[in-house]
Design a protein around this motif. Structure first.
Motif, mmCIF file in Angstrom:
data_model
loop_
_atom_site.group_PDB
_atom_site.id
_atom_site.type_symbol
_atom_site.label_atom_id
_atom_site.label_comp_id
_atom_site.label_asym_id
_atom_site.label_seq_id
_atom_site.Cartn_x
_atom_site.Cartn_y
_atom_site.Cartn_z
ATOM 1 N N VAL A 219 57.859 8.963 48.469
ATOM 2 C CA VAL A 219 57.228 9.252 49.751
ATOM 3 C C VAL A 219 55.767 9.589 49.473
ATOM 4 O O VAL A 219 55.469 10.551 48.758
ATOM 5 N N GLY A 220 54.871 8.788 50.007
ATOM 6 C CA GLY A 220 53.446 9.031 49.802
ATOM 7 C C GLY A 220 53.036 8.982 48.342
ATOM 8 O O GLY A 220 52.130 9.696 47.919
ATOM 9 N N GLY A 221 53.718 8.161 47.558
ATOM 10 C CA GLY A 221 53.401 8.031 46.136
ATOM 11 C C GLY A 221 54.025 9.101 45.252
ATOM 12 O O GLY A 221 53.789 9.129 44.052
ATOM 13 N N THR B 90 59.399 16.900 44.576
ATOM 14 C CA THR B 90 59.067 17.755 45.708
ATOM 15 C C THR B 90 59.837 19.071 45.643
ATOM 16 O O THR B 90 60.928 19.128 45.061
ATOM 17 N N PRO B 91 59.310 20.122 46.224
ATOM 18 C CA PRO B 91 59.927 21.448 46.133
ATOM 19 C C PRO B 91 61.354 21.547 46.660
ATOM 20 O O PRO B 91 62.145 22.302 46.146
ATOM 21 N N GLU B 92 61.717 20.752 47.695
ATOM 22 C CA GLU B 92 63.060 20.858 48.250
ATOM 23 C C GLU B 92 64.132 20.269 47.361
ATOM 24 O O GLU B 92 65.315 20.367 47.648
#
Length: 64
Positions: free
Chosen positions: A53-55, A61-63
């Motif tokens: 997502v978005g490169g 990602t934190p999640e």
């Protein structure tokens, strides 16, 4: 015969996926007046490192 291709990030429990595909099947059957046994769902589970997502991979990602 409706065929649904569904792509999700892997890692969800089997009971969650079972409910998801049942709910999708019910909605398609109701809206298209198609018997449940004529509906096909192809569920693809994509590893988080391959979901970008978005490169940025979802695995970064934190999640996750």
């Amino acid at each position: 015969m409706p065929i649904v291709e569904l792509k999700i990030v892997e890692g969800r429990e089997a009971k969650v996926k079972k409910k998801l595909v049942k709910d999708i099947t019910d909605v398609i059957a109701e809206n298209l007046s198609v018997p449940h046994d004529k509906i096909r769902i192809l569920l693809y589970e994509i590893p988080a490192e391959n979901w970008i997502v978005g490169g940025i991979p979802k695995s970064s990602t934190p999640e996750n």
